[in-house]
Design a protein around this motif. Structure first.
Motif, PDB file in Angstrom:
ATOM      1  N   GLN A  93       7.041  -9.324  -9.884  1.00  7.36           N
ATOM      2  CA  GLN A  93       6.202  -8.639 -10.776  1.00  7.36           C
ATOM      3  C   GLN A  93       5.436  -7.509 -10.227  1.00  7.36           C
ATOM      4  OE1 GLN A  93       2.261 -10.349 -12.241  1.00  7.36           O
ATOM      5  NE2 GLN A  93       3.162 -10.367 -14.231  1.00  7.36           N
ATOM      6  N   GLY A  94       5.151  -7.804  -9.012  1.00  9.91           N
ATOM      7  CA  GLY A  94       4.310  -6.532  -8.486  1.00  9.91           C
ATOM      8  C   GLY A  94       5.209  -5.682  -7.502  1.00  9.91           C
ATOM      9  N   LEU A  95       6.082  -6.215  -6.704  1.00  4.88           N
ATOM     10  CA  LEU A  95       6.953  -5.516  -5.916  1.00  4.88           C
ATOM     11  C   LEU A  95       8.004  -4.538  -6.432  1.00  4.88           C
ATOM     12  CD1 LEU A  95       5.359  -7.254  -4.088  1.00  4.88           C
ATOM     13  CD2 LEU A  95       7.256  -7.206  -2.338  1.00  4.88           C
ATOM     14  N   VAL A 152      -0.807  -2.863  -4.587  1.00  5.24           N
ATOM     15  CA  VAL A 152      -0.421  -4.127  -5.026  1.00  5.24           C
ATOM     16  C   VAL A 152      -0.584  -5.295  -4.445  1.00  5.24           C
ATOM     17  CG1 VAL A 152       1.134  -5.019  -6.588  1.00  5.24           C
ATOM     18  CG2 VAL A 152       0.960  -2.532  -6.805  1.00  5.24           C
ATOM     19  N   GLY A 153      -1.211  -6.355  -4.910  1.00  3.35           N
ATOM     20  CA  GLY A 153      -1.213  -7.510  -4.095  1.00  3.35           C
ATOM     21  C   GLY A 153      -0.915  -8.692  -5.178  1.00  3.35           C
ATOM     22  N   ILE A 168       0.914  -1.073   0.071  1.00  5.23           N
ATOM     23  CA  ILE A 168       0.111  -0.020  -0.042  1.00  5.23           C
ATOM     24  C   ILE A 168       0.782   1.366  -0.065  1.00  5.23           C
ATOM     25  CG2 ILE A 168      -1.787   1.086   1.193  1.00  5.23           C
ATOM     26  CD1 ILE A 168      -2.765  -1.479   0.281  1.00  5.23           C
ATOM     27  N   SER A 169       0.322   2.301  -0.912  1.00  8.21           N
ATOM     28  CA  SER A 169       1.046   3.369  -0.772  1.00  8.21           C
ATOM     29  C   SER A 169       0.085   4.651  -1.129  1.00  8.21           C
ATOM     30  CB  SER A 169       2.392   3.671  -1.937  1.00  8.21           C
ATOM     31  OG  SER A 169       1.899   3.743  -3.335  1.00  8.21           O
ATOM     32  N   GLU A 170       0.353   5.614  -1.361  1.00 14.05           N
ATOM     33  CA  GLU A 170      -0.716   6.792  -1.829  1.00 14.05           C
ATOM     34  C   GLU A 170      -1.050   6.468  -3.025  1.00 14.05           C
ATOM     35  OE1 GLU A 170      -1.135  11.712  -1.890  1.00 14.05           O
ATOM     36  OE2 GLU A 170       0.621  10.757  -0.851  1.00 14.05           O
ATOM     37  N   ASP A 178      -8.347   0.933  -8.513  1.00 17.30           N
ATOM     38  CA  ASP A 178      -8.184   1.056  -7.331  1.00 17.30           C
ATOM     39  C   ASP A 178      -6.909   0.051  -6.778  1.00 17.30           C
ATOM     40  OD1 ASP A 178     -10.408   2.986  -6.517  1.00 17.30           O
ATOM     41  OD2 ASP A 178     -11.382   1.356  -7.588  1.00 17.30           O
ATOM     42  N   ALA A 179      -6.547  -1.010  -7.384  1.00 16.25           N
ATOM     43  CA  ALA A 179      -5.737  -1.874  -6.875  1.00 16.25           C
ATOM     44  C   ALA A 179      -5.570  -2.775  -7.978  1.00 16.25           C
ATOM     45  CB  ALA A 179      -6.054  -2.769  -5.737  1.00 16.25           C
ATOM     46  N   ILE A 180      -4.005  -3.527  -8.004  1.00 16.34           N
ATOM     47  CA  ILE A 180      -3.650  -4.247  -9.034  1.00 16.34           C
ATOM     48  C   ILE A 180      -3.174  -5.820  -8.365  1.00 16.34           C
ATOM     49  CG2 ILE A 180      -1.828  -4.618 -10.670  1.00 16.34           C
ATOM     50  CD1 ILE A 180      -1.676  -1.408  -9.663  1.00 16.34           C
TER      51      ILE A 180
END
Length: 351
Positions: free
Chosen positions: A270-272, A162-163, A156-158, A261-263
């Motif tokens: 891939q996400g981090l 990403v999950g 989570i960030s502003e 709103d999210a990915i």
């Protein structure tokens, strides 16, 4: 909800930067307007880190249990009695042993509701391994201790949320974990968390592909056609606004994430990698999908800067405030749901 929430803090690897960022965070008097912090560790270890980082005039209030925590002060529960040799910047068995003692005691209080949330300082996933800790990371450990069927590593960030479908697994095992069932489960957890923890009424979720160019219509892999797209369709039919699969490089490269709103990414890096590139030192790792609230900073043990007064407390401080925010969001929602008339009025006002 008017009372200050009790926030537990595990210290992580004693040879890393955990205690430095904890002390720097708790040195800010504004913190105590919002919570009563309880650190699980030992005052002698904390004093060593305080002196190594050149932090003066900071003292922990020693307590025996969470019930004895004093508001307006940094509280410390001593989780062991013996003296400990600290080797700053070194990964060794000692660092893992005492990180686990801290984590175990803090998690005991979390699952028994003696504290309202837990913020975990970074561990070394290798040296903490033992008979009592056979997990790839905090997320899996907290999930088991909280009796969760599944959980979501949610960064989570502003600007980004990403999950990941597969978390701390070797690259060679990623494909095994990318199943239709796993994707649908993570989408449900993400959707529910966005609604409950962040009050997003109708979340829009982007789902990334697994292969380059999202498989390029089967030319570069069949997972998108055979697994990911059917999972998205099933989730959509259950009321989750999930879209994709999108090629990961182009999706982040052209900032398409701003439309969602999210990915949901298929695997850790891939996400981090894009998340940390955009939000390093400001991002937070949140374990979504559990009845308990746990967050952590998005950085590691920082062995290379341990004891040098170089560690930024920003991510840790953000992790603390996000935990408080989520606890209050959940409780306020519970209060609203228990008052149907008020909940109906608020829903109409939103419409």
């Amino acid at each position: 909800m008017s009372r200050n929430l009790k926030v537990g803090i595990s210290i992580g690897d004693i040879n890393g930067i955990g205690l430095e960022v904890i002390i720097k965070t708790l040195s800010d008097s504004e913190i105590y307007k919002y919570c009563t912090p309880i650190v699980y560790g030992h005052t002698k270890v904390a004093s060593f880190h305080r002196k190594a980082a050149g932090i003066n005039e900071f003292v922990f209030q020693v307590i025996n249990d969470a019930e004895s925590a004093q508001a307006g002060k940094p509280n410390m529960i001593n989780c062991w009695e013996e003296d400990v040799k600290i080797d700053l910047g070194v990964s060794n068995e000692t660092g893992g042993k005492y990180a686990l003692l801290s984590l175990q005691r803090a998690t005991d209080d979390l699952v028994s509701r003696k504290i309202d949330a837990l913020i975990t300082a970074p561990i070394n996933k290798h040296n903490i391994q033992s008979e009592d800790f056979k997990f790839p990371g905090h997320t899996e450990y907290i999930q088991e201790r909280a009796n969760g069927k599944d959980s979501l590593m949610f960064l989570i960030s502003e600007d980004l949320k990403v999950g990941v479908v597969t978390g701390h697994v070797p690259v060679k095992d990623i494909v095994k974990g990318v199943t239709k069932e796993a994707i649908v489960s993570k989408l449900k957890l993400m959707n529910e968390s966005l609604k409950k923890d962040f009050w997003v009424e109708k979340p829009k979720i982007a789902v990334l592909g697994l292969n380059p160019h999202a498989g390029d219509n089967g030319l570069l892999g069949s997972e998108e056609l055979e697994i990911i797209s059917p999972a998205i369709e099933e989730a959509f039919n259950e009321g989750i606004l999930a879209f994709g699969p999108f090629p990961a490089d182009g999706f982040f490269g052209n900032q398409s994430y701003a439309k969602f709103d999210a990915i949901l990414a298929m695997y850790h890096d891939q996400g981090l990698i894009p998340f940390k590139a955009a939000s390093f030192n400001r991002g937070i790792n949140f374990t979504a999908g559990l009845d308990v609230v746990r967050t952590s900073p998005d950085h590691g043990t920082g062995y290379d800067i341990a004891g040098k007064n170089m560690a930024s407390p920003t991510s840790f401080r953000e992790a603390l405030f996000l935990a408080l925010h989520i606890v209050r969001q959940r409780r306020e929602q519970e209060e609203l749901m228990s008052n149907p008339l008020l909940f109906s009025k608020m829903s109409k006002d939103r419409d």
